[in-house]
Design a protein around this motif. Structure first.
Motif, PDB file in Angstrom:
ATOM      1  N   ARG A 159      38.804  22.844  16.414  1.00 38.49           N
ATOM      2  CA  ARG A 159      38.602  24.058  15.968  1.00 38.49           C
ATOM      3  C   ARG A 159      39.043  25.070  17.277  1.00 38.49           C
ATOM      4  O   ARG A 159      39.306  24.505  18.392  1.00 38.49           O
ATOM      5  CB  ARG A 159      36.975  24.354  16.041  1.00 38.49           C
ATOM      6  N   ARG A 160      39.343  26.271  16.864  1.00 38.25           N
ATOM      7  CA  ARG A 160      39.630  27.196  17.915  1.00 38.25           C
ATOM      8  C   ARG A 160      38.864  27.243  19.303  1.00 38.25           C
ATOM      9  O   ARG A 160      37.594  27.325  19.075  1.00 38.25           O
ATOM     10  CB  ARG A 160      39.975  28.621  17.467  1.00 38.25           C
ATOM     11  N   GLY A 161      39.217  26.973  20.330  1.00 42.49           N
ATOM     12  CA  GLY A 161      38.662  27.025  21.343  1.00 42.49           C
ATOM     13  C   GLY A 161      38.065  25.558  22.180  1.00 42.49           C
ATOM     14  O   GLY A 161      37.972  25.479  23.165  1.00 42.49           O
ATOM     15  N   ASP A 162      38.584  24.518  21.198  1.00 45.07           N
ATOM     16  CA  ASP A 162      38.370  23.349  21.563  1.00 45.07           C
ATOM     17  C   ASP A 162      39.418  22.822  22.602  1.00 45.07           C
ATOM     18  O   ASP A 162      40.334  23.313  22.864  1.00 45.07           O
ATOM     19  CB  ASP A 162      38.479  22.165  20.429  1.00 45.07           C
ATOM     20  N   GLU A 163      38.813  21.900  23.556  1.00 49.46           N
ATOM     21  CA  GLU A 163      39.655  21.446  24.573  1.00 49.46           C
ATOM     22  C   GLU A 163      40.472  20.351  24.382  1.00 49.46           C
ATOM     23  O   GLU A 163      39.774  19.341  23.553  1.00 49.46           O
ATOM     24  CB  GLU A 163      38.920  21.357  25.881  1.00 49.46           C
ATOM     25  N   LEU A 164      41.677  19.891  24.747  1.00 48.83           N
ATOM     26  CA  LEU A 164      42.474  18.728  24.708  1.00 48.83           C
ATOM     27  C   LEU A 164      42.428  17.994  25.706  1.00 48.83           C
ATOM     28  O   LEU A 164      42.823  18.335  26.950  1.00 48.83           O
ATOM     29  CB  LEU A 164      43.709  19.306  24.198  1.00 48.83           C
ATOM     30  N   TYR A 165      41.935  16.636  25.527  1.00 42.15           N
ATOM     31  CA  TYR A 165      41.790  15.806  26.955  1.00 42.15           C
ATOM     32  C   TYR A 165      42.534  14.488  26.367  1.00 42.15           C
ATOM     33  O   TYR A 165      42.803  14.223  25.291  1.00 42.15           O
ATOM     34  CB  TYR A 165      40.168  15.293  26.941  1.00 42.15           C
ATOM     35  N   SER A 226      51.218   7.054  21.106  1.00 43.04           N
ATOM     36  CA  SER A 226      52.610   6.243  20.919  1.00 43.04           C
ATOM     37  C   SER A 226      53.392   6.718  21.113  1.00 43.04           C
ATOM     38  O   SER A 226      54.496   6.326  21.470  1.00 43.04           O
ATOM     39  CB  SER A 226      52.123   5.460  19.632  1.00 43.04           C
ATOM     40  N   ASP A 227      53.827   8.073  20.502  1.00 47.61           N
ATOM     41  CA  ASP A 227      55.114   8.824  20.503  1.00 47.61           C
ATOM     42  C   ASP A 227      54.873  10.082  21.494  1.00 47.61           C
ATOM     43  O   ASP A 227      55.861  10.977  21.444  1.00 47.61           O
ATOM     44  CB  ASP A 227      55.317   9.376  19.228  1.00 47.61           C
ATOM     45  N   GLY A 228      54.070   9.862  22.408  1.00 49.52           N
ATOM     46  CA  GLY A 228      53.893  11.079  23.467  1.00 49.52           C
ATOM     47  C   GLY A 228      53.088  12.131  23.092  1.00 49.52           C
ATOM     48  O   GLY A 228      52.539  12.383  21.982  1.00 49.52           O
ATOM     49  N   LEU A 229      52.518  13.044  24.022  1.00 48.74           N
ATOM     50  CA  LEU A 229      51.517  14.036  24.139  1.00 48.74           C
ATOM     51  C   LEU A 229      52.183  15.160  23.188  1.00 48.74           C
ATOM     52  O   LEU A 229      51.239  15.739  22.463  1.00 48.74           O
ATOM     53  CB  LEU A 229      51.454  14.385  25.560  1.00 48.74           C
ATOM     54  N   ALA A 230      53.292  15.502  23.153  1.00 45.05           N
ATOM     55  CA  ALA A 230      53.905  16.539  22.427  1.00 45.05           C
ATOM     56  C   ALA A 230      53.684  16.059  20.991  1.00 45.05           C
ATOM     57  O   ALA A 230      53.335  17.117  20.310  1.00 45.05           O
ATOM     58  CB  ALA A 230      55.387  16.796  22.677  1.00 45.05           C
ATOM     59  N   ASP A 231      54.061  15.187  20.587  1.00 42.26           N
ATOM     60  CA  ASP A 231      53.782  14.683  19.020  1.00 42.26           C
ATOM     61  C   ASP A 231      52.533  14.421  18.865  1.00 42.26           C
ATOM     62  O   ASP A 231      51.896  15.134  17.837  1.00 42.26           O
ATOM     63  CB  ASP A 231      54.383  13.146  18.693  1.00 42.26           C
ATOM     64  N   ILE A 246      49.335  23.470  26.072  1.00 43.17           N
ATOM     65  CA  ILE A 246      49.379  22.630  27.038  1.00 43.17           C
ATOM     66  C   ILE A 246      49.686  22.921  28.738  1.00 43.17           C
ATOM     67  O   ILE A 246      50.639  24.045  28.711  1.00 43.17           O
ATOM     68  CB  ILE A 246      50.599  21.563  26.920  1.00 43.17           C
ATOM     69  N   ASP A 247      48.748  22.750  29.390  1.00 42.40           N
ATOM     70  CA  ASP A 247      48.825  23.215  30.796  1.00 42.40           C
ATOM     71  C   ASP A 247      49.516  22.257  31.536  1.00 42.40           C
ATOM     72  O   ASP A 247      49.288  21.237  31.852  1.00 42.40           O
ATOM     73  CB  ASP A 247      47.167  23.524  31.428  1.00 42.40           C
ATOM     74  N   ALA A 248      50.973  22.562  31.962  1.00 41.96           N
ATOM     75  CA  ALA A 248      51.792  21.772  32.592  1.00 41.96           C
ATOM     76  C   ALA A 248      51.414  21.467  33.971  1.00 41.96           C
ATOM     77  O   ALA A 248      51.274  20.368  34.671  1.00 41.96           O
ATOM     78  CB  ALA A 248      53.307  22.514  32.857  1.00 41.96           C
ATOM     79  N   GLY A 249      50.722  22.118  34.673  1.00 37.23           N
ATOM     80  CA  GLY A 249      49.889  21.845  35.818  1.00 37.23           C
ATOM     81  C   GLY A 249      48.886  20.707  35.873  1.00 37.23           C
ATOM     82  O   GLY A 249      48.417  20.379  36.844  1.00 37.23           O
ATOM     83  N   VAL A 308      44.039  18.883  29.426  1.00 36.98           N
ATOM     84  CA  VAL A 308      45.379  19.257  29.678  1.00 36.98           C
ATOM     85  C   VAL A 308      45.869  20.305  28.582  1.00 36.98           C
ATOM     86  O   VAL A 308      46.936  20.838  28.671  1.00 36.98           O
ATOM     87  CB  VAL A 308      46.135  18.067  29.239  1.00 36.98           C
ATOM     88  N   GLY A 309      44.987  21.139  27.841  1.00 36.69           N
ATOM     89  CA  GLY A 309      45.244  21.867  26.952  1.00 36.69           C
ATOM     90  C   GLY A 309      43.979  22.583  26.186  1.00 36.69           C
ATOM     91  O   GLY A 309      42.856  22.140  26.355  1.00 36.69           O
ATOM     92  N   THR A 310      44.505  23.585  25.185  1.00 39.15           N
ATOM     93  CA  THR A 310      43.249  24.365  24.537  1.00 39.15           C
ATOM     94  C   THR A 310      43.668  24.614  23.193  1.00 39.15           C
ATOM     95  O   THR A 310      44.899  25.060  23.039  1.00 39.15           O
ATOM     96  CB  THR A 310      43.041  25.661  25.441  1.00 39.15           C
ATOM     97  N   PHE A 311      42.888  24.488  22.137  1.00 39.31           N
ATOM     98  CA  PHE A 311      43.453  24.885  20.968  1.00 39.31           C
ATOM     99  C   PHE A 311      43.180  26.338  20.599  1.00 39.31           C
ATOM    100  O   PHE A 311      42.171  26.988  21.052  1.00 39.31           O
ATOM    101  CB  PHE A 311      42.724  23.987  19.804  1.00 39.31           C
ATOM    102  N   VAL A 312      44.370  26.777  19.864  1.00 36.88           N
ATOM    103  CA  VAL A 312      44.308  28.218  19.680  1.00 36.88           C
ATOM    104  C   VAL A 312      44.468  28.799  18.266  1.00 36.88           C
ATOM    105  O   VAL A 312      45.016  27.808  17.557  1.00 36.88           O
ATOM    106  CB  VAL A 312      45.236  29.105  20.397  1.00 36.88           C
TER     107      VAL A 312
END
Length: 335
Positions: A159-165, A226-231, A246-249, A308-312
């Motif tokens: 959902r919007r506002g969820d965090e990606l770990y 399996s195919d990378g974080l971007a995928d 995605i937060d590059a830092g 590493v990121g946030t859903f928007v």
């Protein structure tokens, strides 16, 4: 030189494999040796079934990796899929397409790697197939697991506002592969970046962690890398009709992987987001349930866990670096 598998024949090879398999668990009614396996269903559990193939020249090269590591990895990549859905391994099927001149020593070593992981993970080998290949080695595995009824963790649910770990570190396997592709010997890569080579050859399926996350409902959605974080980020966002930044830092990398990328003229951030085969896990987590995820990581020998990121709301996958937001490079694709 080692004799080849053709010197034994198919029946003898199957018998050789069967002698290596541990005694069957009670739920295996019929195992290797019949037309099909018969398993007793696990009570009050849902079955989770996944399959994946490793093709020589695409997923591995025999001149780069020992046969034992190839056999291990063939099962590990399937167990990672089970882990991402919170499932525990129960059984597996192994199909091999091998050239007639495949060395018997390599056949035994491949089984060493596969059966070793099958034993420690609980993915008991119940059957499969063996056939002749006119060219490359092809290893096809089906893994069967169980998860509590309606407890399987799916890709949709963010959902919007969820965090990606993400668990562990990113880009390590891709760095090792890059070193091998550049012409460096396996021994040289082992000496210079043994930690990266281990991630490439023997990835660790995060089974215990995935199971805890699933049972505790710490995450809203999950996927393996399996195919990378971007995928993976793209698939989680798309399944939910959202976007993700995605937060590059924040991307976790081994120093050896980042250093190699810089020395090879590659962007470490791009390696981290596009490099596949780390077989870590990614989860969408509500800020309200963040503490559950952290508790799960502590129960797994303090497994590294990084936001590493946030859903928007805006569709798309974006990379934010130095305050600037841009499009995210795509992950690996077979076609």
């Amino acid at each position: 030189m080692s004799p080849t598998i053709s010197s034994l024949g198919e029946r003898a090879l199957v018998a050789r494999l069967q002698r290596r398999v541990a005694p069957a668990p009670a739920f295996v009614q019929i195992g290797i040796g019949d037309d099909a396996a018969v398993l007793r269903p696990a009570r009050n559990m849902d079955e989770v079934i996944t399959t994946d193939s490793l093709v020589e020249g695409v997923h591995f090269r025999r001149e780069w990796s020992p046969a034992e590591s190839i056999g291990y990895k063939a099962l590990a990549v399937n167990l990672s899929d089970l882990a991402s859905m919170g499932a525990a391994p129960r059984a597996s099927l192994l199909s091999l397409a091998l050239p007639a001149d495949f060395p018997l020593d390599d056949f035994d070593a491949l089984l060493d790697g596969y059966l070793g992981l099958a034993t420690t993970s609980g993915a008991y080998l119940v059957g499969g197939n063996m056939t002749r290949s006119p060219g490359p080695v092809v290893i096809d595995v089906t893994a069967i697991g169980t998860v509590g009824h309606r407890r399987a963790l799916r890709r949709e649910g963010a959902r919007r506002g969820d965090e990606l770990y993400v668990t562990g570190t990113l880009g390590s396997a891709a760095a090792a592969l890059g070193m091998l592709q550049s012409g460096r010997s396996r021994h040289d890569v082992q000496t210079a970046a043994g930690d990266c080579l281990a991630r490439y050859e023997r990835p660790e399926p995060r089974l215990r962690f995935g199971g805890i996350v699933g049972r505790s409902r710490a995450a809203a959605a999950g996927i393996d890398l399996s195919d990378g974080l971007a995928d993976a980020a793209s698939r989680l966002a798309s399944a939910a009709g959202l976007g993700v930044v995605i937060d590059a830092g924040a991307l976790p990398m081994l120093e050896t992987a980042a250093s190699w990328a810089q020395s090879a003229g590659r962007d470490p951030v791009e390696l981290a987001v596009t490099g596949g085969e780390d077989y870590e896990l990614a989860f969408a987590v509500s800020p309200r349930r963040r503490s559950r995820l952290i508790a799960a990581a502590r129960r797994c020998s303090s497994l590294p866990m990084t936001k590493v990121g946030t859903f928007v709301a805006e569709p798309g996958v974006w990379l934010e670096r130095d305050g600037q937001r841009g499009s995210l490079p795509e992950g690996f694709s077979h076609f």
